[in-house]
Design an enzyme around this catalytic site. Structure first.
Site, PDB file in Angstrom:
ATOM      1  N   GLY A  51       8.033   2.474  -1.407  1.00  0.00           N
ATOM      2  CA  GLY A  51       9.273   2.490  -0.659  1.00  0.00           C
ATOM      3  C   GLY A  51       9.663   1.133  -0.107  1.00  0.00           C
ATOM      4  N   ASP A  74       8.116  -0.736   2.039  1.00  0.00           N
ATOM      5  CA  ASP A  74       6.962  -1.637   2.033  1.00  0.00           C
ATOM      6  C   ASP A  74       6.875  -2.388   0.703  1.00  0.00           C
ATOM      7  OD1 ASP A  74       4.538  -2.886   2.569  1.00  0.00           O
ATOM      8  OD2 ASP A  74       3.343  -1.057   2.441  1.00  0.00           O
TER       9      ASP A  74
END
Length: 319
Positions: free
Chosen positions: A181, A183
């Site tokens: 995602g 990150d």
């Protein structure tokens, strides 16, 4: 009670040897009187490390007459008394979790002859500052000063990796090496240098934050924080999520960042409901002392943006 006679809380905090002999107790102060008329208040949402909790549990004896507080612990309860009169003003109960120590309940003196109390919300923030104080930190500035320095809040729909701010916040995996995602997107945009640098930071605990350079990002800094997995909200997740925002702002203050962009931490794969997460985010940054002047909530979809719009209203900026 554990087999060695220690309470489960004491064992979690101090280990099998129990508290140190020099920990302050109510016997260290004259004429300590309990709260006359206790009244519950909303407990401060705090996540304390073992070292911070040990400092608090060691007790606090004022060093001069200008310090108005004396504090000691009995079991899992913290008792805060006026040093001049010995009158009890606050009582706080803690619980030990795998991720740290949290407050489960708080009470304040409601007898006006003993203590002229503030509103419930004002007392919660005053108690938070006082707990920090008895842990050995300087007393924070007075509340009116903090109100004057509130950052400007705004919500936007966009890509956090493209934000032109001093620091962006990364909802990181515990190893800080790039998960999925947002990150993963931040690591890709920053380049492989970010992963190499994060390998030197080591793992990050739930609710905590660490900082790195932004490398190829427009932002100078990346603040990595590890949000909780949502399990219904009764396992300390709100406290951990609030801690993510407070710890991130503390990291921003360390490097002098004046503008910070936050994603909707823990709302993706971690499952935190967007409305609850937005309320925690906005309420926390509004109440956290910080030198940051501008905070931008970068939302990944319209439902998340609308959740922030309802909270920010007309008093702050939405675009």
């Amino acid at each position: 009670m554990s087999q060695d006679g220690l309470s489960l809380f004491s064992r979690a905090l101090w280990g099998p040897d129990g508290s140190p002999e020099d920990a302050a107790t109510k016997r260290d102060w004259n004429d300590v009187a309990p709260i006359r008329r206790p009244e519950p208040i909303p407990p401060p949402q705090m996540l304390l490390s073992n070292a911070e909790m040990q400092a608090i549990a060691s007790g606090y004896i004022p060093m001069d007459m200008n310090d108005k507080w004396f504090a000691f612990m009995e079991g899992d309860g913290l008792f805060l008394h006026r040093s001049w009169t010995g009158l009890g003003i606050y009582e706080v109960t803690f619980v030990a979790k795998e991720t740290g120590f949290m407050i489960t309940s708080a009470r304040v003196e409601s007898d006006p002859e003993s203590y002229k109390r503030d509103s419930a919300i004002g007392e919660r923030e005053r108690l938070r500052d006082l707990i920090v104080h008895v842990s050995g930190e300087p007393m924070p500035p007075l509340l009116p000063i903090l109100i004057q320095s509130k950052p400007q809040l705004e919500a936007v729909l966009g890509d956090i990796t493209a934000e032109r701010v001093d620091a962006i916040v990364n909802p990181a995996s515990a190893d800080l090496l790039g998960g999925g995602g947002v990150d993963l997107a931040i690591h890709r945009a920053a380049g492989p240098e970010l992963r190499s640098y994060c390998m030197t930071l080591g793992p990050c605990e739930l609710g905590r934050a660490k900082i790195s350079p932004g490398f190829r990002l427009s932002a100078r800094w990346v603040i990595h924080t590890v949000g909780p997995q949502w399990r219904g909200g009764s396992d300390g997740e709100p406290v951990l999520l609030e801690s993510c925002y407070r710890e991130s702002l503390a990291q921003a203050d360390e490097v002098g960042a004046e503008s910070v962009a936050f994603p909707a931490i823990a709302t993706g794969a971690h499952g935190c409901p967007r409305t609850a997460a937005a309320e925690i985010a906005v309420n926390t940054v509004r109440s956290t002392p910080t030198k940051v002047r501008q905070i931008r909530f970068v939302c990944f979809d319209m439902p998340t943006l609308k959740a922030y719009q309802r909270l920010l209203g007309e008093t702050e900026s939405v675009r």
